[in-house]
Design a protein around this motif. Structure first.
Motif, PDB file in Angstrom:
ATOM      1  N   GLU A 193       0.836  -1.191   0.000  1.00 52.29           N
ATOM      2  CA  GLU A 193       0.000   0.000   0.000  1.00 52.29           C
ATOM      3  C   GLU A 193       0.882   1.255   0.000  1.00 52.29           C
ATOM      4  O   GLU A 193       1.808   1.362   0.807  1.00 52.29           O
ATOM      5  N   PRO A 194       0.620   2.216  -0.895  1.00 53.87           N
ATOM      6  CA  PRO A 194       1.443   3.435  -0.921  1.00 53.87           C
ATOM      7  C   PRO A 194       1.259   4.262   0.348  1.00 53.87           C
ATOM      8  O   PRO A 194       0.180   4.268   0.952  1.00 53.87           O
ATOM      9  N   VAL A 195       2.306   4.926   0.756  1.00 60.09           N
ATOM     10  CA  VAL A 195       2.228   5.831   1.901  1.00 60.09           C
ATOM     11  C   VAL A 195       2.421   7.248   1.400  1.00 60.09           C
ATOM     12  O   VAL A 195       3.043   7.477   0.355  1.00 60.09           O
ATOM     13  N   ASP A 196       1.887   8.205   2.138  1.00 66.16           N
ATOM     14  CA  ASP A 196       2.007   9.589   1.710  1.00 66.16           C
ATOM     15  C   ASP A 196       2.802  10.396   2.732  1.00 66.16           C
ATOM     16  O   ASP A 196       3.250   9.874   3.765  1.00 66.16           O
ATOM     17  N   TYR A 197       2.970  11.674   2.445  1.00 61.03           N
ATOM     18  CA  TYR A 197       3.741  12.562   3.312  1.00 61.03           C
ATOM     19  C   TYR A 197       3.213  12.551   4.742  1.00 61.03           C
ATOM     20  O   TYR A 197       3.994  12.426   5.697  1.00 61.03           O
ATOM     21  N   ASP A 198       1.896  12.705   4.910  1.00 60.30           N
ATOM     22  CA  ASP A 198       1.328  12.843   6.253  1.00 60.30           C
ATOM     23  C   ASP A 198       1.655  11.646   7.139  1.00 60.30           C
ATOM     24  O   ASP A 198       1.971  11.805   8.326  1.00 60.30           O
ATOM     25  N   GLN A 199       1.576  10.453   6.571  1.00 65.37           N
ATOM     26  CA  GLN A 199       1.842   9.250   7.366  1.00 65.37           C
ATOM     27  C   GLN A 199       3.297   9.195   7.835  1.00 65.37           C
ATOM     28  O   GLN A 199       3.579   8.928   9.008  1.00 65.37           O
TER      29      GLN A 199
END
Length: 316
Positions: A193-199
């Motif tokens: 699952e891709p992760v983003d900046y906020d995580q």
């Protein structure tokens, strides 16, 4: 410790805010990422030798020279930056700045492990997972402070990185791209699952809080904003960008800690692209007409690298 979780911001702000903190004599941790790509030179890099400025101009990719060490990096929104600025007299700082990397990088190592990477620090300043670089880092004395800066790679554009660099031959560029792909890794390589900046930013804040105690969240105040703009106006000049740096008679590009791609001229139309790991030849690729002694190349692989290693293959 003050915390500036700035999120996605203008490319130049990702460099100028930590410079501003240092020049103002303020301490703080900055977490951010750029909204658009750019190229960043280390303080001692040579612009004309390192950068394909024609490509950067044509594609609209800006180039910045920071006041910390390290080499040329391609930066974009697929990377999360963590930047710690301390006063020069901070008692936590050792006399030899390089020794602080182990402490500074532990929160980022912990975040990488959260995502399944077997991360560890490779001295002096890389974070590696399964032998591959997943974070590049640098430090430097700036103004009244010391800045330690790094990133976590969510993903990486190897092709564009290979294009922004000046190379002696297009085949050398392709060898560079392949060397990066073989020696670097990102979070995308390890998780479904891709992760983003906020995580990732939230995890970095949590781990730095464990290291430093309570962090005080603050917005970028007017003093910081004004100083950052002042710094950008000063360094956004041809004179600063083209400041002479380290130059070599033949091209060499650092791929990761202990891994270099070297150009070795053998004649007017013949060269070798030599990948050196830990001081030994790992791979050798010819560019141009094949030399008469090519059958001996397997004997060269594994040997300690030295400038005259390929002297026998010099064209007459």
């Amino acid at each position: 410790m003050d915390l500036y979780d700035l999120g996605p911001i203008n490319w130049w702000e990702t460099q100028c805010y930590y410079h501003a903190l240092a020049y103002l004599g303020r301490e703080g941790l900055i977490i951010c990422c750029p909204t658009s790509p750019y190229v960043c030179l280390g303080l001692h890099d040579d612009y004309d030798q390192e950068i394909d400025h024609e490509f950067c101009t044509q594609t609209g990719i800006p180039v910045f020279r920071r006041e910390t060490g390290g080499g040329v990096v391609y930066l974009d929104q697929r990377q999360v930056f963590f930047q710690l600025v301390l006063k020069r007299d901070n008692p936590r700082l050792p006399l030899h700045r390089q020794r602080y990397y182990q402490h500074f990088l532990q929160p980022a190592v912990s975040v990488c492990k959260d995502y399944g990477l077997p991360a560890q620090v490779k001295e002096p300043a890389d974070i590696v997972a399964a032998g591959k670089k997943c974070s590049g880092n640098a430090c430097g004395d700036i103004g009244r402070g010391v800045a330690y800066v790094g990133n976590i790679l969510l993903d990486f554009d190897y092709r564009t990185m290979s294009r922004v660099m000046r190379v002696p031959h297009q085949s050398f560029r392709e060898h560079f791209r392949l060397a990066m792909q073989a020696n670097m890794t990102t979070l995308k390589d390890w998780i479904e699952e891709p992760v983003d900046y906020d995580q990732v930013a939230a995890r970095l804040v949590d781990r730095y809080s464990q290291q430093w105690g309570d962090l005080q969240p603050l917005p970028a105040d007017q003093e910081l904003i004004d100083k950052a703009r002042e710094i950008f106006n000063r360094v956004n000049s041809e004179e600063w960008l083209r400041m002479p740096g380290r130059r070599y008679s033949q091209r060499r590009i650092k791929v990761a800690e202990g891994v270099m791609l070297l150009e070795q001229r053998l004649g007017p139309e013949l060269m070798a692209a030599v990948l050196v790991r830990g001081g030994r030849v790992e791979e050798l690729k010819m560019v141009g007409s094949p030399p008469s002694h090519s059958e001996f190349f397997p004997e060269i692989v594994g040997q300690p690298w030295r400038e005259d290693l390929l002297a026998a293959f010099q064209a007459v």
